[in-house]
Write an enzyme that holds these catalytic residues in place. Structure first.
Site, short mmCIF file in Angstrom:
data_model
loop_
_atom_site.label_atom_id
_atom_site.label_comp_id
_atom_site.label_asym_id
_atom_site.label_seq_id
_atom_site.Cartn_x
_atom_site.Cartn_y
_atom_site.Cartn_z
N GLU A 120 -51.25 -32.47 -41.55
CA GLU A 120 -50.13 -31.51 -40.86
C GLU A 120 -48.72 -32.00 -41.52
OE1 GLU A 120 -51.93 -29.67 -36.91
OE2 GLU A 120 -50.94 -31.69 -36.61
N CYS A 133 -43.10 -35.15 -32.64
CA CYS A 133 -43.50 -36.53 -32.84
C CYS A 133 -44.75 -36.80 -32.20
CB CYS A 133 -42.35 -37.37 -32.59
SG CYS A 133 -41.18 -37.29 -33.25
N ASN A 178 -43.27 -37.07 -25.92
CA ASN A 178 -44.04 -35.82 -26.06
C ASN A 178 -45.20 -35.91 -25.66
OD1 ASN A 178 -41.82 -34.64 -27.69
ND2 ASN A 178 -42.45 -35.81 -29.29
N CYS A 187 -51.10 -46.72 -32.11
CA CYS A 187 -49.99 -46.86 -31.20
C CYS A 187 -50.50 -45.92 -29.97
CB CYS A 187 -48.81 -46.24 -31.58
SG CYS A 187 -48.22 -47.26 -33.07
N GLY A 212 -49.73 -40.97 -40.21
CA GLY A 212 -49.75 -42.13 -41.07
C GLY A 212 -48.82 -43.10 -41.04
N GLU A 213 -49.01 -44.19 -41.45
CA GLU A 213 -48.20 -45.27 -41.66
C GLU A 213 -47.53 -45.55 -42.92
OE1 GLU A 213 -45.93 -47.37 -39.79
OE2 GLU A 213 -45.80 -48.31 -41.78
N CYS A 227 -49.76 -42.17 -29.24
CA CYS A 227 -49.49 -41.33 -30.50
C CYS A 227 -50.93 -40.79 -30.67
CB CYS A 227 -49.09 -41.99 -31.71
SG CYS A 227 -49.20 -41.17 -33.07
N SER A 235 -40.07 -48.22 -35.71
CA SER A 235 -40.70 -47.99 -34.55
C SER A 235 -40.69 -49.06 -33.66
CB SER A 235 -41.83 -47.21 -34.74
OG SER A 235 -41.77 -46.01 -35.25
N LEU A 236 -39.76 -49.22 -32.75
CA LEU A 236 -39.54 -50.43 -32.07
C LEU A 236 -40.27 -50.24 -30.75
CD1 LEU A 236 -38.44 -53.36 -32.36
CD2 LEU A 236 -36.63 -52.63 -30.99
N CYS A 285 -54.55 -42.63 -38.69
CA CYS A 285 -53.57 -43.60 -39.10
C CYS A 285 -54.11 -44.74 -38.35
CB CYS A 285 -52.37 -43.20 -38.12
SG CYS A 285 -51.18 -44.79 -38.28
N CYS A 290 -41.08 -32.80 -42.10
CA CYS A 290 -41.80 -34.23 -41.83
C CYS A 290 -43.00 -34.16 -42.39
CB CYS A 290 -41.80 -34.08 -40.38
SG CYS A 290 -42.48 -35.35 -39.68
N1 SAH Z 1 -46.04 -44.56 -38.79
C1 SAH Z 1 -44.96 -44.48 -38.82
C2 SAH Z 1 -44.46 -42.91 -38.94
C3 SAH Z 1 -45.03 -41.72 -38.06
S1 SAH Z 1 -44.84 -41.67 -36.51
C4 SAH Z 1 -44.24 -44.92 -37.41
O1 SAH Z 1 -44.88 -45.55 -36.49
O2 SAH Z 1 -42.90 -45.12 -37.46
C5 SAH Z 1 -43.26 -41.07 -36.33
C6 SAH Z 1 -42.47 -41.42 -34.93
O3 SAH Z 1 -42.96 -40.58 -33.98
C7 SAH Z 1 -42.67 -42.94 -34.50
O4 SAH Z 1 -41.49 -43.49 -34.13
C8 SAH Z 1 -43.60 -42.75 -33.41
O5 SAH Z 1 -43.67 -43.84 -32.58
C9 SAH Z 1 -43.20 -41.74 -32.91
N2 SAH Z 1 -44.21 -40.95 -31.92
C10 SAH Z 1 -45.42 -41.15 -31.89
N3 SAH Z 1 -46.24 -40.61 -31.15
C11 SAH Z 1 -45.11 -40.18 -30.07
C12 SAH Z 1 -45.18 -39.39 -29.02
N4 SAH Z 1 -46.16 -38.84 -28.37
N5 SAH Z 1 -43.93 -38.93 -28.47
C13 SAH Z 1 -42.86 -38.99 -28.97
N6 SAH Z 1 -42.71 -39.72 -30.17
C14 SAH Z 1 -43.79 -40.26 -30.78
#
Ligand code: SAH
Length: 359
Positions: free
Chosen positions: A93, A336, A293, A117, A162-163, A120, A217-218, A113, A106
């Site tokens: 997507e 996201c 989200n 996390c 993906g990362e 996610c 992504s902290l 991935c 995006c």
């Molecule tokens: N793997 C990379 C890029 C993809 S995710 C990363 O982790 O940065 C892009 C952003 O969306 C990241 O900051 C991720 O933590 C955030 N994200 C993932 N799931 C989410 C959710 N359910 N709600 C809001 N942000 C989310």
């Protein structure tokens, strides 16, 4: 049958070499880049300023792989989600976010991935496979064409599925193709690479000649908390990532974005905000707070607007720049962390194997 190389997979110097090897002028590569990327043509026959002979050579020796548009959803806020089908039938997507204030695409860097996390949905798929540079750039080719934005400046965020740093070489190759002056000619500052912070690759990125903006992504200010949310933190902790960020070569006035997904009752307390601000003292940072989200399958809740404001205010009071990300496309599950391709999920066992990848 030997498969023919893909023209849309080649950086310009490689294309120049391939042309020369076939007795054609190297500079034709510029014209081909112009057709592929500026004008969005994916059929050699339509490249009308090339000689008939060159067109014949290109069609017999190469393919142009272009992801197929399988589905398109439009949100009430104008965000559009695209489901794209790759050559092997797998799907990714990509999302178009209009007027934020720039036009933004995006883009995904992997199918699924491996980072898993906790909040996610893409992480639930496990890693299915890396995308090639051609497939990463191919998403941009398809979306620019579908949104008719050939003549409009746009931004790219590598924040889809993906990362990116877990698919380092193809991601960097894609960035070089996107920035090529004879193709999209995107300035590198219009690209943002978002990562959980894989340390060796982060250090490698710091040495790249072509440097995108960096977003980390902290999501939590302590290792105990972050280890629960972003499992890779157990391998490379917060202190190492922050130290790498402090060493990261930044252009004047530019800053590293720290993304922080707010989860109700988990990492949204005033003390979390204070710890976060303390952690970022001395870092050229801006914080991007992202209220979760929510979706079925994500075991957390979105905090109230008041809790979001309170968190952002505390961070700002410590002199750290902070913004709150407005969610777009939630009604079409394009926000996201909501990107998931059903039916492509891996079994739990395969997921674990993918997570335990080696340094
Ligand atoms: N793997 C990379 C890029 C993809 S995710 C990363 O982790 O940065 C892009 C952003 O969306 C990241 O900051 C991720 O933590 C955030 N994200 C993932 N799931 C989410 C959710 N359910 N709600 C809001 N942000 C989310």
């Amino acid at each position: 049958m030997v498969s023919r190389p893909d023209l849309a997979e080649l950086e310009r110097p490689a294309l120049e070499t391939a042309l020369e090897a076939r007795g054609h002028e190297r500079f034709r590569a510029r014209q081909i880049f112009g057709w592929l990327y500026k004008r969005g043509v994916s059929d050699v026959a339509a490249m009308t300023d090339l000689s008939r002979e060159l067109r014949l050579t290109l069609s017999s020796d190469f393919t142009i792989a272009t992801p197929a548009l399988a589905h398109r959803d439009t949100s009430i806020d104008g965000t559009e989600k695209f489901l794209l089908k790759l050559g092997d039938g797998l799907q990714v997507e990509s999302v178009f976010i209009p007027d934020t204030p720039a036009m933004t695409f995006c883009i995904s860097t992997q199918v699924g991935c491996a980072m898993a996390c906790a909040f996610c949905l893409t992480g639930k798929m496990g890693l299915v496979r890396n995308l090639t540079a051609g497939e990463i750039v191919g998403q941009v080719r398809v979306l620019v064409h579908a949104t008719n934005l050939h003549d409009t400046p746009f931004n790219i965020v590598l924040m889809g599925m993906g990362e990116p740093l877990h698919n380092y070489n193809e991601t960097m190759k894609a960035i070089r193709i996107l920035c090529d002056q004879h193709g999209f000619a995107l300035p590198a500052r219009r690209i943002t690479l978002s990562t959980v912070g894989l340390l060796p690759q982060l250090e490698q990125l710091a040495r790249e000649p072509l440097m995108p903006n960096l977003a980390i992504s902290l999501h939590a200010p302590t290792d105990a908390q972050r280890g629960e949310l972003v499992p890779i933190n157990r391998k490379w902790g917060i202190a190492e990532i922050i130290a790498a960020c402090k060493r990261f070569p930044l252009k004047k006035r530019s800053r590293i974005t720290f993304e922080y997904v707010l989860l109700a009752g988990v990492n949204d307390r005033p003390e979390d905000a204070r710890k976060l601000a303390r952690l970022l003292q001395g870092v050229k940072a801006k914080v991007n707070v992202i209220p979760l989200n929510a979706a079925a399958g994500i075991p957390f809740e979105r905090p109230s607007d008041a809790a979001v404001d309170r968190f952002a205010k505390i961070v700002a009071e410590q002199d750290v720049t902070v913004s709150v990300r407005k969610s777009r496309g939630r009604d079409i599950r394009a926000a996201c962390g909501q990107l998931i391709v059903e039916g492509q999920k891996k079994s739990a066992g395969q997921q674990l194997a993918a997570v335990a990848f080696q340094r």
